[in-house]
Design a protein around this motif. Structure first.
Motif, PDB file in Angstrom:
ATOM      1  N   SER A  17       0.812  -1.219   0.000  1.00 63.92           N
ATOM      2  CA  SER A  17       0.000   0.000   0.000  1.00 63.92           C
ATOM      3  C   SER A  17       0.845   1.268   0.000  1.00 63.92           C
ATOM      4  CB  SER A  17      -0.932   0.004   1.216  1.00 63.92           C
ATOM      5  OG  SER A  17      -0.180  -0.041   2.414  1.00 63.92           O
ATOM      6  N   ALA A  18       2.116   1.165   0.350  1.00 62.39           N
ATOM      7  CA  ALA A  18       2.995   2.338   0.406  1.00 62.39           C
ATOM      8  C   ALA A  18       3.708   2.607  -0.913  1.00 62.39           C
ATOM      9  CB  ALA A  18       4.021   2.162   1.516  1.00 62.39           C
ATOM     10  N   TYR A  19       3.514   1.724  -1.864  1.00 61.79           N
ATOM     11  CA  TYR A  19       4.236   1.815  -3.129  1.00 61.79           C
ATOM     12  C   TYR A  19       3.380   2.418  -4.236  1.00 61.79           C
ATOM     13  CZ  TYR A  19       8.284  -0.896  -1.650  1.00 61.79           C
ATOM     14  OH  TYR A  19       9.434  -1.310  -1.039  1.00 61.79           O
ATOM     15  N   ASP A  20       4.021   3.272  -5.037  1.00 57.09           N
ATOM     16  CA  ASP A  20       3.445   3.640  -6.323  1.00 57.09           C
ATOM     17  C   ASP A  20       3.693   2.469  -7.277  1.00 57.09           C
ATOM     18  OD1 ASP A  20       4.677   7.062  -6.141  1.00 57.09           O
ATOM     19  OD2 ASP A  20       2.893   6.136  -5.260  1.00 57.09           O
ATOM     20  N   MET A  21       2.675   2.123  -8.043  1.00 53.55           N
ATOM     21  CA  MET A  21       2.791   0.975  -8.947  1.00 53.55           C
ATOM     22  C   MET A  21       2.603   1.420 -10.385  1.00 53.55           C
ATOM     23  SD  MET A  21       3.361  -1.435  -6.805  1.00 53.55           S
ATOM     24  CE  MET A  21       3.334  -2.807  -7.958  1.00 53.55           C
ATOM     25  N   GLY A  22       3.267   0.714 -11.289  1.00 50.89           N
ATOM     26  CA  GLY A  22       3.138   1.088 -12.687  1.00 50.89           C
ATOM     27  C   GLY A  22       3.282  -0.096 -13.607  1.00 50.89           C
ATOM     28  N   TRP A  23       2.723   0.065 -14.774  1.00 49.49           N
ATOM     29  CA  TRP A  23       2.917  -0.879 -15.868  1.00 49.49           C
ATOM     30  C   TRP A  23       3.708  -0.176 -16.971  1.00 49.49           C
ATOM     31  CZ3 TRP A  23       1.882  -5.959 -15.824  1.00 49.49           C
ATOM     32  CH2 TRP A  23       0.979  -6.442 -14.878  1.00 49.49           C
ATOM     33  N   TYR A  24       4.750  -0.857 -17.416  1.00 52.12           N
ATOM     34  CA  TYR A  24       5.584  -0.382 -18.514  1.00 52.12           C
ATOM     35  C   TYR A  24       5.531  -1.429 -19.623  1.00 52.12           C
ATOM     36  CZ  TYR A  24       7.672   3.066 -15.340  1.00 52.12           C
ATOM     37  OH  TYR A  24       7.876   4.114 -14.466  1.00 52.12           O
ATOM     38  N   ARG A  25       5.930  -1.037 -20.808  1.00 53.92           N
ATOM     39  CA  ARG A  25       6.028  -2.008 -21.893  1.00 53.92           C
ATOM     40  C   ARG A  25       7.243  -1.711 -22.764  1.00 53.92           C
ATOM     41  NH1 ARG A  25       0.622  -0.409 -25.413  1.00 53.92           N
ATOM     42  NH2 ARG A  25       1.397   1.576 -26.305  1.00 53.92           N
ATOM     43  N   GLN A  26       7.727  -2.785 -23.355  1.00 52.98           N
ATOM     44  CA  GLN A  26       8.892  -2.674 -24.227  1.00 52.98           C
ATOM     45  C   GLN A  26       8.672  -3.543 -25.448  1.00 52.98           C
ATOM     46  OE1 GLN A  26      12.669  -3.586 -22.369  1.00 52.98           O
ATOM     47  NE2 GLN A  26      13.773  -2.372 -23.887  1.00 52.98           N
ATOM     48  N   ALA A  27       8.598  -2.902 -26.594  1.00 55.19           N
ATOM     49  CA  ALA A  27       8.483  -3.617 -27.858  1.00 55.19           C
ATOM     50  C   ALA A  27       9.880  -3.905 -28.388  1.00 55.19           C
ATOM     51  CB  ALA A  27       7.688  -2.779 -28.857  1.00 55.19           C
ATOM     52  N   PRO A  28      10.025  -4.889 -29.268  1.00 58.24           N
ATOM     53  CA  PRO A  28      11.354  -5.221 -29.812  1.00 58.24           C
ATOM     54  C   PRO A  28      12.026  -4.007 -30.428  1.00 58.24           C
ATOM     55  CG  PRO A  28       9.780  -6.915 -30.387  1.00 58.24           C
ATOM     56  CD  PRO A  28       8.986  -5.803 -29.771  1.00 58.24           C
ATOM     57  N   GLY A  29      13.268  -3.760 -30.015  1.00 52.05           N
ATOM     58  CA  GLY A  29      14.031  -2.660 -30.570  1.00 52.05           C
ATOM     59  C   GLY A  29      13.674  -1.294 -30.053  1.00 52.05           C
TER      60      GLY A  29
END
Length: 115
Positions: A29-41
């Motif tokens: 509950s104390a953490y900021d959370m995120g989703w990231y993405r990485q496409a090839p290259g």
């Protein structure tokens, strides 16, 4: 500390998918959370974030299509994705950050949008 993503897979354009990230051994509950993405290259980019207080932000490319939420009882952050496009194809990574030192990543889950 572990962040474990799940829910990736193959989906047709226009389809939907929900990613989950469950955290262990942190005060979630104390953490900021995120989703990231990485496409090839390409570089790894922020897709969506949610602060410990529940504020959300999104990349312009996913606004109106993706929704991030969190459950502090289940120590889980979700990314609900709809109207998926081929350009959404990438490895999606979960991030949990409390400060510059307490900053953790999952191993990623692959999302492929293709007919």
């Amino acid at each position: 500390v572990q962040l474990v993503e799940s829910g990736g897979g193959l989906v047709q354009p226009g389809g939907s998918l929900t990613l989950n990230c469950t955290a262990s051994e942190i005060t979630f509950s104390a953490y900021d959370m995120g989703w990231y993405r990485q496409a090839p290259g390409k570089q790894r980019d922020l897709v969506a974030g949610i602060t410990s207080g529940g504020r959300t932000n999104y990349a312009d490319s996913v606004k109106g299509r993706f929704n991030i939420s969190r459950d502090n009882v289940k120590n889980t952050v979700y990314l609900r994705m709809s109207s998926l496009k081929p350009e959404d194809t990438a490895v999606y990574y979960c991030n949990g950050r409390r400060n510059a030192i307490l900053d953790y990543w999952g191993k990623g889950t692959l999302v492929t949008v293709s007919s």
